[in-house]
Scaffold this active site. Structure first.
Site, PDB file in Angstrom:
ATOM      1  CE  LYS A   1      -1.002  -8.029   4.097  1.00  0.00           C
ATOM      2  NZ  LYS A   1      -1.048  -7.365   2.785  1.00  0.00           N
TER       3      LYS A   1
ATOM      4  CE  LYS B   1      -6.645  -0.832  -1.955  1.00  0.00           C
ATOM      5  NZ  LYS B   1      -5.355  -1.476  -1.828  1.00  0.00           N
TER       6      LYS B   1
ATOM      7  CE  LYS C   1      -9.479  -8.060   0.633  1.00  0.00           C
ATOM      8  NZ  LYS C   1      -8.079  -8.477   0.661  1.00  0.00           N
TER       9      LYS C   1
HETATM   10  P1  ATP Z   1      -4.408  -4.790   1.771  1.00  0.00           P
HETATM   11  O1  ATP Z   1      -5.315  -4.744   2.934  1.00  0.00           O
HETATM   12  O2  ATP Z   1      -3.185  -3.946   1.943  1.00  0.00           O
HETATM   13  O3  ATP Z   1      -5.087  -4.558   0.447  1.00  0.00           O
HETATM   14  P2  ATP Z   1      -4.615  -7.618   1.816  1.00  0.00           P
HETATM   15  O4  ATP Z   1      -4.850  -8.005   3.231  1.00  0.00           O
HETATM   16  O5  ATP Z   1      -5.763  -7.648   0.874  1.00  0.00           O
HETATM   17  O6  ATP Z   1      -3.851  -6.250   1.732  1.00  0.00           O
HETATM   18  P3  ATP Z   1      -2.546  -8.680   0.062  1.00  0.00           P
HETATM   19  O7  ATP Z   1      -1.132  -8.561   0.457  1.00  0.00           O
HETATM   20  O8  ATP Z   1      -3.021  -7.725  -0.954  1.00  0.00           O
HETATM   21  O9  ATP Z   1      -3.483  -8.610   1.346  1.00  0.00           O
HETATM   22  O10 ATP Z   1      -2.851 -10.169  -0.372  1.00  0.00           O
HETATM   23  C1  ATP Z   1      -2.024 -11.288  -0.207  1.00  0.00           C
HETATM   24  C2  ATP Z   1      -2.828 -12.522  -0.537  1.00  0.00           C
HETATM   25  O11 ATP Z   1      -3.821 -12.756   0.468  1.00  0.00           O
HETATM   26  C3  ATP Z   1      -3.605 -12.426  -1.872  1.00  0.00           C
HETATM   27  O12 ATP Z   1      -3.496 -13.648  -2.563  1.00  0.00           O
HETATM   28  C4  ATP Z   1      -5.010 -12.176  -1.447  1.00  0.00           C
HETATM   29  O13 ATP Z   1      -5.950 -12.654  -2.387  1.00  0.00           O
HETATM   30  C5  ATP Z   1      -5.091 -12.965  -0.143  1.00  0.00           C
HETATM   31  N1  ATP Z   1      -6.111 -12.421   0.752  1.00  0.00           N
HETATM   32  C6  ATP Z   1      -6.139 -11.152   1.264  1.00  0.00           C
HETATM   33  N2  ATP Z   1      -7.206 -10.981   2.067  1.00  0.00           N
HETATM   34  C7  ATP Z   1      -7.889 -12.156   2.047  1.00  0.00           C
HETATM   35  C8  ATP Z   1      -9.096 -12.612   2.673  1.00  0.00           C
HETATM   36  N3  ATP Z   1      -9.800 -11.814   3.466  1.00  0.00           N
HETATM   37  N4  ATP Z   1      -9.503 -13.875   2.440  1.00  0.00           N
HETATM   38  C9  ATP Z   1      -8.790 -14.694   1.636  1.00  0.00           C
HETATM   39  N5  ATP Z   1      -7.651 -14.337   1.021  1.00  0.00           N
HETATM   40  C10 ATP Z   1      -7.192 -13.083   1.206  1.00  0.00           C
END
Ligand code: ATP
Ligand code: LTN
Length: 339
Positions: free
Chosen positions: A200, A115, A197
């Site tokens: 969101k 980041k 990955k």
């Molecule tokens: P951001 O995009 O804002 O970084 P994010 O989509 O990675 O957010 P978080 O709120 O940071 O989501 O994560 C919430 C949970 O979802 C965490 O336990 C994270 O490991 C899981 N998670 C996020 N993206 C994935 C993915 N692509 N596959 C599996 N688990 C995920």
């Protein structure tokens, strides 16, 4: 809190609407654990502001996420589902633990490196400090188990290290938590770039499928999903990441094993029918969640009461740990003036 139950803690950022990656990697496990454990699930708005957010959108996304987690099956009478910034103990413990965490540990974190890449001089301190706030979240509740996706493994390792360091510096204060990463679906990949990955906060809506996406959008996105050119359906994450990602999604959404899913899907012939079946499985699994969400989101009073009651419950538990920590580090008690 019931003494005999083990404690689960996890957090999810209101940094956008949750994807099926969040659902598969994390949320479905939150739901599975709530019968057996004492669970705390936090909408971590303080983590979300480490990247710039629009205030009105953040406020709304926080409430929406509470409603969505309930729609996914979290029962706010069983699990303590609350907003992080409503429990000031998180920020207070974060400060104390900042004084027990090394710069070297934080600057080695992959998420920080990714980041901050390209703007090393203007990266905000909060982004470097992000893992310490996460450590505070977890340790406040004397957590035994933390369900997360694979991307969070490093943050859990630092949590254990800081807990052990603090316990050794004083006396046993924090539980040292275990990590729970699902065997299938710990890392759902982006739909249009299976080397990344699914996330969101991505600015490309075609890279993710949201839990609240309309059926026609889910169909369109999966139809356009990046796969490969050999038109064969089998599971091989290294050489066929796009196809394997879709098989994983199908497997979790239908409750079938990877082997059973491959058997179902490979019988269909080409990628066209394969993708259609994956899309149908996703749509069918999300339909009841979407329906419940639409009912809940219009019930403002109910969401308000969940937010209030659960913030009180979480504060009570968090403040017990925080008081212990303040005493250990040597903060003076606030003397009561004699009347
Ligand atoms: P951001 O995009 O804002 O970084 P994010 O989509 O990675 O957010 P978080 O709120 O940071 O989501 O994560 C919430 C949970 O979802 C965490 O336990 C994270 O490991 C899981 N998670 C996020 N993206 C994935 C993915 N692509 N596959 C599996 N688990 C995920
Ligand atoms: N950093 C996590 C969200 C998070 C979290 C937590 C997860 C904040 N605090 C405590 C587990 C336990 C993420 O998913 N990006």
């Amino acid at each position: 809190m019931e003494d005999n139950k083990k404690v689960v803690f996890s957090g999810i950022q209101p940094s956008g609407s949750p994807t099926i990656g969040n659902y598969i990697g994390a949320i479905r496990n939150y739901v599975a654990l709530q019968e057996e454990y004492e669970c705390f699930y936090s909408v971590v708005d303080m983590h979300a502001i480490t990247v710039r957010q629009n205030p009105a959108e953040l406020r709304q996304a926080t409430r929406n996420l509470i409603a969505l987690l309930i729609a996914c099956g979290l029962d706010p009478d069983k699990s303590t589902l609350y907003v992080q910034s409503h429990v000031p103990a998180h920020a207070e413990l974060c400060w104390i633990l900042n004084c027990f965490t090394y710069m070297g540990e934080l600057s080695r974190m992959i998420q920080f490196k990714e980041k901050s890449k390209g703007n090393e001089n203007s990266v905000v301190v909060g982004l470097l400090d992000y893992p310490v706030l996460q450590v505070a979240d977890i340790l406040l509740y004397q957590t035994d188990l933390v369900p997360i996706g694979a991307d969070q493994k490093q943050h859990l390792e630092i949590t254990r290290d800081v807990a052990i360091r603090f316990n050794n510096a004083f006396s046993p204060t924090f539980k040292v938590p275990e990590i729970l990463i699902p065997e299938v679906g710990a890392r759902i990949m982006s739909i249009n770039d299976p080397t990344k990955k699914m996330s969101k906060s991505s600015d490309d809506p075609n890279s993710y499928i949201l839990i609240l996406d309309k059926p026609e959008d889910i169909k369109r996105k999966i139809k356009r999903a990046v796969t490969d050119s050999d038109n064969e359906i089998y599971f091989d994450e290294e050489n066929k990441p796009g196809v394997s990602n879709l098989i994983t999604i199908y497997s979790v959404m239908t409750g079938k094993t990877i082997d059973e899913s491959v058997k179902d899907l490979s019988a269909l012939g080409g990628y066209g029918a394969f993708k259609e079946n994956v899309a149908d499985a996703v749509i069918a699994a999300l339909e009841p969640v979407q329906k419940r969400y639409n009912d809940l989101i219009s019930d403002k009073g109910y969401i308000d009461s969940v937010m209030y009651n659960n913030a009180m419950k979480a504060s009570y538990v968090a403040n017990k740990t925080l008081s212990k920590v303040k005493r250990k580090v040597g903060f003076a008690d606030l003397p009561r003036p004699k009347a």
